[in-house]
Each structure stands twice: as structure tokens, then as C-alpha cells.
Design a protein around this motif. Structure first.
Motif, mmCIF file in Angstrom:
data_model
loop_
_atom_site.group_PDB
_atom_site.id
_atom_site.type_symbol
_atom_site.label_atom_id
_atom_site.label_comp_id
_atom_site.label_asym_id
_atom_site.label_seq_id
_atom_site.Cartn_x
_atom_site.Cartn_y
_atom_site.Cartn_z
ATOM 1 N N ILE A 2 0.862 -1.190 0.000
ATOM 2 C CA ILE A 2 0.000 0.000 0.000
ATOM 3 C C ILE A 2 0.898 1.240 0.000
ATOM 4 O O ILE A 2 1.919 1.274 0.687
ATOM 5 N N LYS A 3 0.495 2.235 -0.773
ATOM 6 C CA LYS A 3 1.219 3.514 -0.709
ATOM 7 C C LYS A 3 0.253 4.585 -0.209
ATOM 8 O O LYS A 3 -0.900 4.636 -0.622
ATOM 9 N N TYR A 4 0.760 5.417 0.691
ATOM 10 C CA TYR A 4 -0.050 6.522 1.203
ATOM 11 C C TYR A 4 0.523 7.831 0.675
ATOM 12 O O TYR A 4 1.717 8.099 0.818
ATOM 13 N N ILE A 5 -0.335 8.623 0.056
ATOM 14 C CA ILE A 5 0.102 9.935 -0.455
ATOM 15 C C ILE A 5 -0.871 10.994 0.041
ATOM 16 O O ILE A 5 -2.088 10.827 -0.050
ATOM 17 N N ASN A 6 -0.315 12.081 0.545
ATOM 18 C CA ASN A 6 -1.171 13.174 0.996
ATOM 19 C C ASN A 6 -1.355 14.195 -0.121
ATOM 20 O O ASN A 6 -0.389 14.614 -0.753
ATOM 21 N N TYR A 7 -2.613 14.581 -0.336
ATOM 22 C CA TYR A 7 -2.915 15.602 -1.349
ATOM 23 C C TYR A 7 -3.582 16.828 -0.727
ATOM 24 O O TYR A 7 -4.325 17.543 -1.390
ATOM 25 N N GLY A 8 -3.325 17.054 0.546
ATOM 26 C CA GLY A 8 -3.877 18.246 1.189
ATOM 27 C C GLY A 8 -4.090 18.020 2.669
ATOM 28 O O GLY A 8 -4.370 16.903 3.107
ATOM 29 N N ALA A 10 -1.801 18.255 5.072
ATOM 30 C CA ALA A 10 -0.704 17.602 5.795
ATOM 31 C C ALA A 10 -0.180 18.539 6.869
ATOM 32 O O ALA A 10 -0.026 18.156 8.026
ATOM 33 N N ASP A 11 0.078 19.783 6.480
ATOM 34 C CA ASP A 11 0.682 20.732 7.422
ATOM 35 C C ASP A 11 -0.211 21.948 7.651
ATOM 36 O O ASP A 11 0.229 22.973 8.129
ATOM 37 N N GLY A 12 -1.475 21.833 7.292
ATOM 38 C CA GLY A 12 -2.429 22.919 7.527
ATOM 39 C C GLY A 12 -3.756 22.296 7.889
ATOM 40 O O GLY A 12 -3.918 21.078 7.795
ATOM 41 N N VAL A 13 -4.709 23.136 8.317
ATOM 42 C CA VAL A 13 -5.963 22.551 8.801
ATOM 43 C C VAL A 13 -7.073 22.546 7.755
ATOM 44 O O VAL A 13 -8.215 22.258 8.067
ATOM 45 N N THR A 14 -6.748 22.869 6.504
ATOM 46 C CA THR A 14 -7.795 22.801 5.477
ATOM 47 C C THR A 14 -7.324 21.917 4.320
ATOM 48 O O THR A 14 -6.156 21.543 4.251
ATOM 49 N N GLY A 15 -8.255 21.564 3.440
ATOM 50 C CA GLY A 15 -7.897 20.809 2.227
ATOM 51 C C GLY A 15 -7.611 19.335 2.448
ATOM 52 O O GLY A 15 -6.926 18.705 1.640
ATOM 53 N N ALA A 16 -8.155 18.731 3.523
ATOM 54 C CA ALA A 16 -7.854 17.331 3.845
ATOM 55 C C ALA A 16 -8.077 16.406 2.647
ATOM 56 O O ALA A 16 -9.145 16.421 2.031
ATOM 57 N N CYS A 17 -7.061 15.611 2.305
ATOM 58 C CA CYS A 17 -7.176 14.699 1.167
ATOM 59 C C CYS A 17 -6.046 13.668 1.236
ATOM 60 O O CYS A 17 -4.870 14.025 1.178
ATOM 61 N N HIS A 18 -6.417 12.405 1.398
ATOM 62 C CA HIS A 18 -5.417 11.347 1.588
ATOM 63 C C HIS A 18 -5.720 10.185 0.653
ATOM 64 O O HIS A 18 -6.845 9.708 0.606
ATOM 65 N N MET A 19 -4.699 9.737 -0.069
ATOM 66 C CA MET A 19 -4.894 8.642 -1.036
ATOM 67 C C MET A 19 -4.183 7.386 -0.551
ATOM 68 O O MET A 19 -3.038 7.441 -0.108
ATOM 69 N N LEU A 20 -4.883 6.251 -0.656
ATOM 70 C CA LEU A 20 -4.236 4.958 -0.435
ATOM 71 C C LEU A 20 -4.194 4.237 -1.780
ATOM 72 O O LEU A 20 -5.237 3.899 -2.340
ATOM 73 N N ASN A 21 -2.995 4.057 -2.327
ATOM 74 C CA ASN A 21 -2.827 3.265 -3.559
ATOM 75 C C ASN A 21 -2.677 1.812 -3.151
ATOM 76 O O ASN A 21 -1.752 1.484 -2.412
ATOM 77 N N THR A 22 -3.569 0.943 -3.622
ATOM 78 C CA THR A 22 -3.451 -0.471 -3.267
ATOM 79 C C THR A 22 -3.550 -1.304 -4.539
ATOM 80 O O THR A 22 -3.992 -0.803 -5.578
ATOM 81 N N GLU A 23 -3.189 -2.578 -4.429
ATOM 82 C CA GLU A 23 -3.289 -3.446 -5.619
ATOM 83 C C GLU A 23 -4.748 -3.676 -6.013
ATOM 84 O O GLU A 23 -5.046 -4.142 -7.107
ATOM 85 N N LYS A 439 4.350 13.445 -0.855
ATOM 86 C CA LYS A 439 5.360 12.393 -0.650
ATOM 87 C C LYS A 439 4.668 11.027 -0.627
ATOM 88 O O LYS A 439 3.585 10.883 -0.088
ATOM 89 N N ARG A 440 5.326 10.015 -1.234
ATOM 90 C CA ARG A 440 4.745 8.663 -1.250
ATOM 91 C C ARG A 440 5.341 7.851 -0.110
ATOM 92 O O ARG A 440 6.552 7.683 -0.040
#
Ligand SMILES: [Zn+2]
Length: 444
Positions: A2-8, A10-23, A439-440
Motif C-alpha cells: 500500500i502507498k499513502y500519499i497526501n494531497y492536502g 498535511a501541514d495545515g488545517v484545510t484541504g484534507a485529502c489522503h490517497m491509499l494506492n493499493t493493488e 510524498k509517497r
């Protein structure tokens, strides 16, 4: 793997968005709007990934900084499902519709991020999930939702991917929030993505704030002034209303209370529909025939004309008006009209994000600009950051430490670096990461 990538978020309190790349597919946890200072650093329009490659979206709660970019996903070609609780669906509908109208009213075409058609696609593809029920979202991928105690219907999300598990806290609520249950503890996961909004605040002041809040309201009304409380329409407004109901009943006050927000009566209907989620105290009031969100002097202001009428009104009153950080919404017009009168009080509640008018007021600005006009700040300004939907550091630490299955790694998100550092210091965990945007991370 599994890869975890943050798209918002991460270091602020708005724009929450987290991706899990899985097979088995790509899973997106939240897709929220960047606001305030974050909006200047990150783009709401550039998604940083291809929405057509996402296979499922899971939504933690209905705040705009968690759901606000989902309609843009549909605009950019996403055609999959969104999973979340019933209350989150109903409240998101209000939040997203209100936002699309605010875009039109305040920002013109250039900042129109999505339209009502995109919101409808989100609603059509929404799958309701109950707390505690394991639900399949893709082959070999299941989710379980836990009450996060942050907003009606808010959830922490456990994603089970074959023999691995990833936990995402969403926003963790504050203990003893009116109407809501306390955050539900979870048993654990292999990896955890944890919010850190109040990592630097050891403990919210609990009872003192209520007395001060009560005294400000009573004193302002008695000297003939108005109390203007900027508040987000969804969640915060109902919690404050609950407190004001207590203050008015306890002190037998006869002044008028206005809720000035076009959507607010719809939100109350949703609370009514989802009252099965209320905490014990609110349930008890309901059982005794006392609706905690309704009382004699309460008036809902729906139209613009009614709003203008109460702004002209000379009587003392309390108004809760849409626009929690004073960046848009009806409260702007109340501020323009009332901020230069020393009899009035502006009562800010919750976290005021950097770069917003609410933040400038809370820091003591003596002059402010609304649209193109300048106004002297003569009204009294009060700030109650502890009237927040977020748990303090003790709550988060307790929450994480109560997991029986300890995560191999904790990713801190939804907080600035100072808050993340203070939280990390107190977590007593070896492997804690300050999550970085784009970051992945490999979750083995
Ligand atoms: Zn939230």
C-alpha cells in the motif's frame, strides 16, 4: 504494497485529502477545500492526481475542508461512489450547495469551483454506511466507521485492505460537546493517520468559558447592544444555539435570538431527522419534551430582505450568522453595520484560520476592510477558540494510546508544524511522521 500519499491538509488545517494506492484500487479519504492561507499555497483547481484513477472515496464528515473538493472530482471525471454516514450526506448537501452559492455571490465566475450539477452527482453516488458495520467498498477492501464526536455524523475511518489496516482519524471531537457523543475509541490498526489541530493545547478550558460566554451575552443585551456570533451554519451553530437556549432559559431572558443563514432551518431539520445520534443529555431533553434547538424567542431568518430588516433593527438581540471566520456569508453585512458601535459585541468561536478576517479581529485589529470599505472596530471583540469541534492534546493522546493494536507508524496531519511537534513529543510513540504533501509513503 500500500502507498499513502497526501494531497492536502498535511501541514495545515484545510484541504484534507489522503490517497491509499493499493493493488485492489485507489481509495481517497476526504477531498476538502483549501481555505484561508492554505488557499494561497495550494490550488483547489489543480487536483495533483487524476480523479479518473480513483476507485472509491470515503468521507469523514461534512465540513467544507473535508468534502469541498468532491464535486470538483466529479467535474474532472470521477464516476465512482462516496461512502459515509447518513448525516454526513445530508449535511454535505447543505454545505456544498451553500458554497456554490457563495462562490457566485462573492467571487464571481473566476472562483467558481463547482456547480449544483456536480453536487448532484456526488449525492447520486453516495452510499450510506452506519457506524460499526463493516462495509465492502472494493474487492478485498472494507471500511468501518466510528463516531468521531466532531460533527453530527462525523466518522473516523478504518480501512481494511486484505490483511493490512489503515486508520484515519478524520477530525477528532472535543469531549462534552453539546448534542454530540464523545469520540469513540478504536482497537487499533497497522498504520494511523491522525489529526493534530490542537497538538499544542494541553487542555481546553471547560467550565470557565461558559460563564464568561454567558456574562458577555447578558451584559451586552442589558446595555442595549447586539451580540453578533459568526458561525458556520453546520454543526457549530447548533452547538452554540444549545448553549444560548440554556442561558436564556436559566436567566429567563426575553430578548430575540436570530439565526441568520438561508440554510439553517434545513440543518435543524437534519438534526431532527438524525436525533438518534444525539448524546445522552440531548436525548434526555428531547424525552422530556424540550427540544434543545428550539425556544420561544428564536427566529429563523431565511431571506435577504429579512436579514436587512434585522440589521436595521435598533433593539438589542443575539444573532448567529453564517460565516464562521468572517470570510463570506451573511455575517459580513452584520459586521459592516454593527462593528463601529461600542455597545455591541462580536463573539468569535472556534479556530480562526490564518489569513481570515476572523483571525485579524481576534488579534485585535483596530480597523478592518470589508469589500472595499474600511471600518473602525469599536465593538467589543471576544474570542472563544475552545468552543471548537476539535479535541485538545490530552484527548488525542488518550485516543491514540487506548489502541490495543499499536500502529507501526503514525502520520500526523491537519495541524501546523508546531502543533505536530508538541503532539509528537507527548505521544510516546517511536515512529511518528510529519506527513509531507505529495510524498509517497510505503506501508509494508
Ligand atoms: Zn471538521
Amino acid at each position: 504494497m500500500i502507498k499513502y500519499i497526501n494531497y492536502g491538509g498535511a501541514d495545515g488545517v484545510t484541504g484534507a485529502c489522503h490517497m491509499l494506492n493499493t493493488e485492489f484500487g485507489n481509495i481517497l479519504l476526504d477531498c476538502g477545500l483549501f481555505q484561508g492561507r492554505d488557499r494561497k499555497i495550494y490550488s483547489n483547481l489543480e487536483m495533483y492526481f487524476d480523479p479518473r484513477e480513483v476507485d472509491a472515496v470515503v468521507l469523514s464528515h461534512a465540513h467544507i475542508d473535508h468534502c469541498g473538493r468532491i464535486p470538483i472530482l466529479y467535474e474532472m471525471g470521477y464516476r465512482g461512489k462516496v461512502y459515509g454516514t447518513e448525516a454526513t450526506k445530508l449535511l454535505s448537501e447543505i454545505v456544498l450547495e451553500e458554497s456554490s452559492k457563495i462562490f457566485e455571490e462573492f467571487s464571481g465566475e473566476s472562483y467558481k469551483l463547482f456547480n449544483l450539477e456536480n453536487v448532484q452527482m456526488f449525492l447520486d453516488n453516495y452510499v450510506k454506511v452506519d457506524y460499526g458495520k463493516t462495509t465492502k467498498i472494493l474487492d478485498n477492501v472494507f471500511i468501518e466507521l466510528f463516531d468521531a464526536g466532531h460533527l453530527l455524523g462525523s466518522a473516523s475511518i478504518l480501512v481494511k485492505i486484505k490483511d493490512k489496516s489503515v486508520f484515519y482519524s478524520g477530525d477528532i471531537g472535543k469531549l462534552n460537546t453539546p448534542i454530540l457523543k464523545d469520540p469513540e475509541k478504536i482497537t487499533g490498526a497497522d498504520y494511523a493517520i491522525i489529526e493534530s489541530t490542537y497538538g499544542s493545547l494541553e487542555k481546553h478550558e471547560s467550565n470557565e468559558f461558559f460563564d464568561e460566554f454567558k456574562n458577555i451575552i447578558i451584559n451586552t443585551l442589558k446595555r442595549g447592544g447586539k451580540c453578533i456570533i459568526p458561525s458556520s451554519t453546520v454543526g457549530k451553530m447548533q452547538e452554540i444555539l444549545y448553549l444560548i437556549n440554556d442561558i436564556f432559559e436559566e436567566n429567563d431572558l426575553k430578548y430575540k435570538v436570530y439565526i441568520d443563514s438561508p440554510m439553517s432551518s434545513k440543518v435543524v431539520d437534519i438534526y431532527e431527522k438524525c436525533k438518534y445520534l444525539y448524546d445522552e443529555d440531548a436525548q434526555e431533553k428531547l424525552n422530556n419534551g424540550d427540544n434543545p434547538l428550539d425556544f420561544t424567542n428564536l427566529n429563523y431568518i431565511i431571506t435577504k430582505e429579512e436579514s436587512i430588516e434585522i440589521q436595521e433593527n435598533e433593539e438589542p438581540y443575539v444573532v448567529l450568522s453564517a460565516g464562521g471566520m468572517c470570510e463570506g456569508g451573511r455575517v459580513i453585512y452584520h459586521l459592516r453595520k454593527q462593528i463601529d458601535n461600542p455597545k455591541n459585541s462580536i463573539i468569535l468561536v472556534g479556530n480562526q484560520v490564518h489569513g481570515t478576517l476572523g483571525c485579524r479581529l481576534s488579534k485585535g485589529s483596530k480597523e478592518i476592510k470589508i469589500f472595499k470599505d474600511k471600518f473602525k472596530v469599536k465593538a467589543e471583540i471576544y474570542n472563544f477558540p475552545s468552543l471548537s469541534g476539535h479535541g485538545d492534546r490530552n484527548t488525542i493522546v488518550d485516543y491514540v494510546c487506548s489502541m490495543n493494536k499499536k500502529p507501526k507508524k503514525i502520520f500526523l496531519v491537519h495541524g501546523d508544524r508546531k502543533n505536530q511537534m508538541d503532539l509528537r513529543e507527548n505521544l510516546n510513540f517511536k515512529n511518528v511522521e510529519y506527513t509531507k504533501f505529495l510524498k509517497r509513503y510505503e506501508l509494508k
